[in-house]
Design a protein around this motif. Sequence first.
Motif, short mmCIF file in Angstrom:
data_model
loop_
_atom_site.label_atom_id
_atom_site.label_comp_id
_atom_site.label_asym_id
_atom_site.label_seq_id
_atom_site.Cartn_x
_atom_site.Cartn_y
_atom_site.Cartn_z
N THR A 76 -22.62 2.42 13.05
CA THR A 76 -22.64 0.97 12.87
C THR A 76 -23.33 0.30 14.07
OG1 THR A 76 -20.55 1.07 11.66
CG2 THR A 76 -21.24 -1.09 12.46
N TYR A 77 -24.23 -0.61 13.75
CA TYR A 77 -24.91 -1.40 14.78
C TYR A 77 -24.66 -2.88 14.50
CZ TYR A 77 -28.59 -3.52 17.63
OH TYR A 77 -29.27 -4.29 18.53
N THR A 78 -24.21 -3.59 15.51
CA THR A 78 -23.98 -5.03 15.38
C THR A 78 -24.71 -5.75 16.50
OG1 THR A 78 -21.92 -4.91 16.65
CG2 THR A 78 -21.74 -4.75 14.27
N HIS A 79 -25.26 -6.91 16.17
CA HIS A 79 -25.92 -7.78 17.16
C HIS A 79 -25.41 -9.19 16.92
CE1 HIS A 79 -28.87 -9.67 19.72
NE2 HIS A 79 -29.43 -8.50 20.01
N VAL A 80 -24.80 -9.78 17.94
CA VAL A 80 -24.13 -11.07 17.76
C VAL A 80 -25.10 -12.25 17.76
CG1 VAL A 80 -21.95 -10.26 18.71
CG2 VAL A 80 -23.65 -11.30 20.24
N ASN A 81 -26.33 -12.04 18.23
CA ASN A 81 -27.26 -13.17 18.31
C ASN A 81 -28.68 -12.68 18.13
OD1 ASN A 81 -28.42 -15.67 18.69
ND2 ASN A 81 -28.14 -15.68 20.91
N LEU A 82 -29.02 -12.45 16.88
CA LEU A 82 -30.38 -12.06 16.54
C LEU A 82 -31.05 -13.27 15.89
CD1 LEU A 82 -32.33 -9.61 16.55
CD2 LEU A 82 -31.64 -9.22 14.18
N GLY A 83 -31.76 -14.03 16.70
CA GLY A 83 -32.35 -15.26 16.19
C GLY A 83 -31.30 -16.25 15.73
N GLY A 84 -30.16 -16.26 16.42
CA GLY A 84 -29.09 -17.19 16.06
C GLY A 84 -28.19 -16.68 14.94
N GLN A 85 -28.40 -15.44 14.50
CA GLN A 85 -27.59 -14.87 13.43
C GLN A 85 -26.92 -13.58 13.90
OE1 GLN A 85 -29.51 -15.10 9.39
NE2 GLN A 85 -31.34 -15.60 10.58
#
Length: 725
Positions: free
Chosen positions: A303-312
């Motif tokens: 699982t990969y999560t990114h909390v702020n990818l272009g505001g998403q």
Amino acid sequence: MTFKTSFVALAVFAALTQVAAAQDAPDSKTNNKNKEIEKITVTASRMDKSPSSIPNTVTIIDRAQLEEQFRTTKDLSTIIGNLAPSFSPSRQKMSNTGETLRGRPPLIMIDGVPQSNPLRSGGRSGQTIDPAMIERIEIIHGANAMHGLGAQGGIINYITKKPTGDNEHVASFDVTMPDSMKSNGISFGTSYAFSGESELIDMIGSVSYRNNGVYYDANHNIIGVDTTQGESMDSQSTDFFIKLGHNFDESRLELMVNHYKADNNGDWMAVAGDKPNGVPTGAVKENQPWEAANNQVTTTSLTYTHVNLGGQQLNLQLFNQDFKAVYGGGCFDSFYDPTFEGSDQVIQCGIGSKGESLYYDQSRNSSVKWGLKSSLIAKDIAGLGIDAAYGVDIFRDTTEQDLVKTGFSWVPESTYDNVAPYLQLDYDLIENLTLSTGVRYEHAELTVDDYKTLWGAGNKQIAGGSATFDETLVNVGLSYKITSDIRVYTSYNQGFGMPDIGRTLRDAKSFPDANPSIDDSLALTPIVTDNVEIGADYQGEYLSAKLAYYRSATDFGSRLALNNDGFYDVKREKSVIDGIEANVTAYLSSNDDLGVNIAIQQGEYDSNGDNKVDTDLDGANISPNRINLFWTHNFDNDMSSRVQANYYMDRDFKNAAGNKYAEFDGYTTVDASFSMPLYTGTLSLGLQNLFNKDYFNYYSQTMGTNDRYFKGMGRTATIGYTLPF
């Protein structure tokens, strides 16, 4: 354990409670538990919403509740039924066939990875993880399509433990003794868990081992064994779990692996009962003449999560599940083939219905799933109060069921490919009124090679091919907060599923044409379930309450029907289920909770094809009406106790003519448990079926045969100890 001994055990339990109560100094009434629940986001919602913002009935079983239940049982089906009564009573077997949520099969997941096997549902999806590895359970009641295939009854998502951030080790051990005090009835389990982190990586892992003795009923008789679908008594299970993670500046990468294995010893054979005369199925010590039933499941996710990818917020999950289950054997007409009559490769066992010489055989189910789930979550788009979640799910399931002894394919290898883009929106129409709506497009293809049904099932050559399905599924819901404490909601959700493809493909009667092909079988048509729900929640300082009415309907459903060999066939019919769920918890003090959970449901199906439902759904397809009562007390000195009762109501099942074709005699069971700190650990005591109620379980009464007419377990006592270090 005699009545006198049981009375002493209960007296000790009561005395411990009183001693702890004497040391307890009640504070003002608080409601911190539910505030903590609201901090949890329901990952199964795909939008990481709090439970009170979802326009459906949601049950969160947190770790504290799990620990309370573990004092008396480690059976996950029993635990879920104790806390979410619209779930069917546990069969207390390795198989969970017939266990439904709101009368329909739920999608069971581990951290979002599907465990259910919809192409060939062998009833083992509830036996894929040891409960010691679970942090909480999320249950979304009612059909929905948020995770695709298989959630006609709802979603049950097991959320595994996460690293604590501290270097920690925990060891636990428990022993369960039946009321009979027989040594062969002793069960025990142990587990070890560790958690730690460094600058580069954090991790949590655990291993567990469980050994189940034989089960005894309230009369101190050994409960019959299910030598076909699988037996959990006289068995061992092991589980290995590891989760590794690395945090970047605004993102995280996490790997989870869980390997679960359960093996029956195969040391007991069933003794047929006499259901019409109330004689239960028994057991005799005798080696089974086949490989004992077993389960082996490996679940992996990256699982990969990114909390702020272009505001998403970006969520990506690549997953795999490798599932293998061996079922018990028997002397069945269905498995006969003249090629092996008299062969020394098999063990002859009797004469079939047509005079043929039968032999023992058994089946084996294999399923491999691969998938990629992707989602982007955007909050308050353009300042308009709109939240959105969107993405694409990709899924492949390859399943086959063959015979262990002869090697014949009972269910040919079938591959299900699915691509499903989706969009989910939340919009604050006005203050306190939120509209939730979404759409999911399912494009699926089922591929089956040419195959032949078993000799005993028609020996018919079936032309393979590919069947393509396209469905657009919608959901819409409204949630309105009347006050900060009171919410009302309504929703409409569609769920997408396939019938049990394996049961359909292996049955020659599904292909009546002279030149049969899977392209001609309407039985392979997907199931679309419509779920309408109206509910209200109240969350106050002294009281919390939930009430919901729902209707679940499908024009072309999938009903399980028992055939002469004790196997299930699939019947495609219209069905409608209506139900009410309610739960009320009163916070009598800062330490005392008193509650009641109620589930009432009625279901019917169309028995004659006139598009009108007319016959009651049976016990393999609908849960009993029941009421769960509980009282918990938490002491200031970290002692705690719980008493809970499950009352299952009588039910008559009637056919289209209004005649009773089956009945269920209800019963009530009571459990009690207690825990206290001891040295640096925690000691627990649990009594399941406290009053030693003698009963036949729900499945046996409604669907049982002479070979599967099982009594429920009598009183058992469990003592456990957990030590962190």
